[in-house]
Design a protein around this motif. Structure first.
Motif, short mmCIF file in Angstrom:
data_model
loop_
_atom_site.label_atom_id
_atom_site.label_comp_id
_atom_site.label_asym_id
_atom_site.label_seq_id
_atom_site.Cartn_x
_atom_site.Cartn_y
_atom_site.Cartn_z
N HIS A 167 0.84 -1.21 0.00
CA HIS A 167 0.00 0.00 0.00
C HIS A 167 0.87 1.26 0.00
N ALA A 168 1.95 1.23 0.78
CA ALA A 168 2.86 2.38 0.81
C ALA A 168 3.47 2.62 -0.57
N VAL A 169 3.78 1.53 -1.28
CA VAL A 169 4.35 1.63 -2.63
C VAL A 169 3.32 2.20 -3.59
N VAL A 170 2.09 1.70 -3.53
CA VAL A 170 1.03 2.18 -4.42
C VAL A 170 0.78 3.67 -4.18
N LEU A 171 0.72 4.09 -2.92
CA LEU A 171 0.48 5.49 -2.61
C LEU A 171 1.61 6.37 -3.12
N ALA A 197 -6.07 -6.54 -2.46
CA ALA A 197 -7.30 -6.26 -3.20
C ALA A 197 -8.54 -6.43 -2.33
N SER A 198 -8.44 -7.26 -1.30
CA SER A 198 -9.59 -7.46 -0.41
C SER A 198 -9.79 -6.26 0.52
N ARG A 199 -8.74 -5.47 0.70
CA ARG A 199 -8.82 -4.32 1.62
C ARG A 199 -8.90 -2.98 0.90
N TYR A 200 -8.17 -2.85 -0.20
CA TYR A 200 -8.10 -1.57 -0.91
C TYR A 200 -8.77 -1.68 -2.28
N ARG A 201 -9.22 -0.55 -2.78
CA ARG A 201 -9.94 -0.51 -4.06
C ARG A 201 -9.25 0.36 -5.09
N ASP A 202 -7.95 0.61 -4.88
CA ASP A 202 -7.24 1.55 -5.76
C ASP A 202 -6.47 0.89 -6.89
N VAL A 203 -6.42 -0.43 -6.92
CA VAL A 203 -5.79 -1.16 -8.03
C VAL A 203 -6.83 -2.13 -8.57
N HIS A 204 -7.02 -2.11 -9.89
CA HIS A 204 -8.14 -2.86 -10.46
C HIS A 204 -7.73 -4.10 -11.23
N THR A 205 -6.44 -4.40 -11.26
CA THR A 205 -5.96 -5.62 -11.91
C THR A 205 -4.93 -6.28 -11.00
N VAL A 206 -5.18 -7.56 -10.69
CA VAL A 206 -4.33 -8.31 -9.75
C VAL A 206 -3.93 -9.62 -10.41
N VAL A 207 -2.63 -9.95 -10.32
CA VAL A 207 -2.14 -11.22 -10.87
C VAL A 207 -1.52 -12.04 -9.74
N ASN A 208 -2.11 -13.20 -9.50
CA ASN A 208 -1.67 -14.11 -8.45
C ASN A 208 -0.97 -15.30 -9.09
N SER A 269 -14.12 -10.78 -0.42
CA SER A 269 -14.13 -9.34 -0.18
C SER A 269 -13.58 -8.53 -1.34
N ILE A 270 -13.03 -9.19 -2.34
CA ILE A 270 -12.47 -8.47 -3.49
C ILE A 270 -13.60 -7.90 -4.34
N ASP A 271 -13.48 -6.64 -4.67
CA ASP A 271 -14.52 -5.94 -5.41
C ASP A 271 -14.78 -6.58 -6.77
N LYS A 272 -16.04 -6.58 -7.18
CA LYS A 272 -16.42 -7.18 -8.46
C LYS A 272 -15.76 -6.50 -9.64
N GLY A 273 -15.37 -5.25 -9.46
CA GLY A 273 -14.73 -4.53 -10.55
C GLY A 273 -13.24 -4.80 -10.66
N CYS A 274 -12.70 -5.57 -9.73
CA CYS A 274 -11.27 -5.90 -9.76
C CYS A 274 -11.07 -7.18 -10.55
N ARG A 275 -10.23 -7.12 -11.58
CA ARG A 275 -9.95 -8.28 -12.43
C ARG A 275 -8.77 -9.05 -11.84
N VAL A 276 -9.00 -10.31 -11.54
CA VAL A 276 -7.96 -11.14 -10.92
C VAL A 276 -7.59 -12.27 -11.87
N PHE A 277 -6.31 -12.42 -12.09
CA PHE A 277 -5.77 -13.47 -12.96
C PHE A 277 -4.88 -14.37 -12.11
N THR A 278 -5.22 -15.65 -12.04
CA THR A 278 -4.42 -16.62 -11.29
C THR A 278 -3.72 -17.56 -12.26
#
Length: 343
Positions: A167-171, A197-208, A269-278
């Motif tokens: 989060h510090a890096v993103v900010l 992504a479960s806590r913050y809503r400021d990044v909308h693409t996540v790759v796991n 808890s991950i927002d529906k608008g967040c795209r997650v790629f595993t």
């Protein structure tokens, strides 16, 4: 008695218990315009001679290129065009996080997160950096607190704290007017980006990449079947490397930090608008592919890609992994651009 560890070639300075190592994690090839641990690039890609074993430094980070044969790069853009800048960011605990920014001139930035007892110099992180910058995407790779060059004390758990490091890096980069295109994490880093992504809503693409779903699993092989009794009795378990030196100490607090994390609830808890790629390897010997299937069931906007035959370190599948991630992120960019064009 301290638990015994053996060094592996997966990650910078990473160690894993002997019982967890079914196959050595070695680099099978070097993708186009690959980077060394200082961020330099030769603009070439290498394939390991099958008659020779790749040589690594003590930390498992440095590929001995005298053991490799260069082959021509194909369509990749020379990643050396990206400038590299050392960046230090202070986290919420006042600790300095050290990272390297690969600036391609684009304000779109991908943040890469390493795994357990690894660093920004992990082979997978370097290969992803090369692949992403060759497509014009900026990349920031950094060490979590207590790892690599960053300040802080290493802890066995620290999942939530590492999410706060992220989060510090993103900010920081948001303040620098960068658009965070995606956060990408391998192994433990995969869990960190999902928790983020479960806590913050400021990044909308996540790759796991090969993150663990059931964090209560895998500990027995790591600390022994009686780890609960030993922790309750002594308050800690020392984990030693193959030389008998204590690599790190697992305290009751750090163990409970891991056991108390509910990835099921986090995924929901991950927002529906967040795209997650595993992405997960079908032959992952550390975290079973079933964990990826569980994650896929719970996240609304989710895409799953299984790499057949790949182990946890993607030893023989580094190029396929990099291409898979790059293809996903560039397709997302194209979709977003098309939406903007329609407005």
């Amino acid at each position: 008695m301290p638990q015994n560890l053996e060094s592996s070639g997966c990650g910078a300075g990473a160690t894993r218990p002997i019982t967890e190592i079914f196959s050595a994690c070695k680099i099978g090839f070097w993708p186009p315009a690959s980077l060394d641990r200082e961020g330099r690039t030769g603009g070439r890609r290498f394939v390991q001679d099958p008659k020779l074993h790749g040589a690594f430094s003590e930390t498992g980070r440095s590929l001995d290129l005298t053991m490799a044969q260069p082959i021509p790069s194909e369509d990749a853009v020379d990643a050396s065009l990206a400038s590299q800048q050392r960046v230090i960011i202070t986290n919420s605990c006042g600790e300095k996080l050290v990272g390297l920014l690969h600036d391609t001139g684009s304000k779109k930035l991908v943040i890469l997160c390493h795994g357990f007892r690894s660093s920004k110099d992990d082979e997978t992180i370097l290969n992803l950096t090369a692949a992403l910058t060759s497509k014009g995407l900026g990349v920031f790779r950094f060490d979590f607190s207590g790892n690599g060059e960053s300040e802080g004390v290493f802890q066995f758990g620290n999942y939530r704290k590492e999410a706060e490091d992220l989060h510090a890096v993103v900010l920081y980069f948001s303040d620098q007017k960068y658009e965070i295109s995606a956060i990408v994490g391998h192994s433990k880093g995969g869990d960190v980006v999902l928790l983020y992504a479960s806590r913050y809503r400021d990044v909308h693409t996540v790759v796991n990449l090969s993150g663990r779903f059931a964090l209560d699993r895998g500990i027995e092989r790591f600390l022994g079947k009686d780890f609960i009794q030993r922790i309750n009795k002594d308050g800690f378990i020392d984990v030693v490397d193959k030389t008998g030196k204590v690599a790190f100490r697992v305290t009751e607090e750090s163990l409970m930090d891991r056991l108390n994390i509910d990835m099921h609830a986090a995924c929901l808890s991950i927002d529906k608008g967040c795209r997650v790629f595993t992405v997960h390897g079908s032959a992952d010997e550390i975290i079973p592919v079933e964990d990826a299937l569980e994650i896929a069931k719970l996240i609304p906007s989710h895409k799953l890609h299984i790499i057949e035959g790949a182990n946890h370190c993607y030893t023989e599948h580094q190029e396929e992994l990099a291409k898979t991630v790059v293809d996903f992120l560039t397709s997302i960019q194209a979709e977003d651009a098309a939406v903007v064009g329609d407005l």
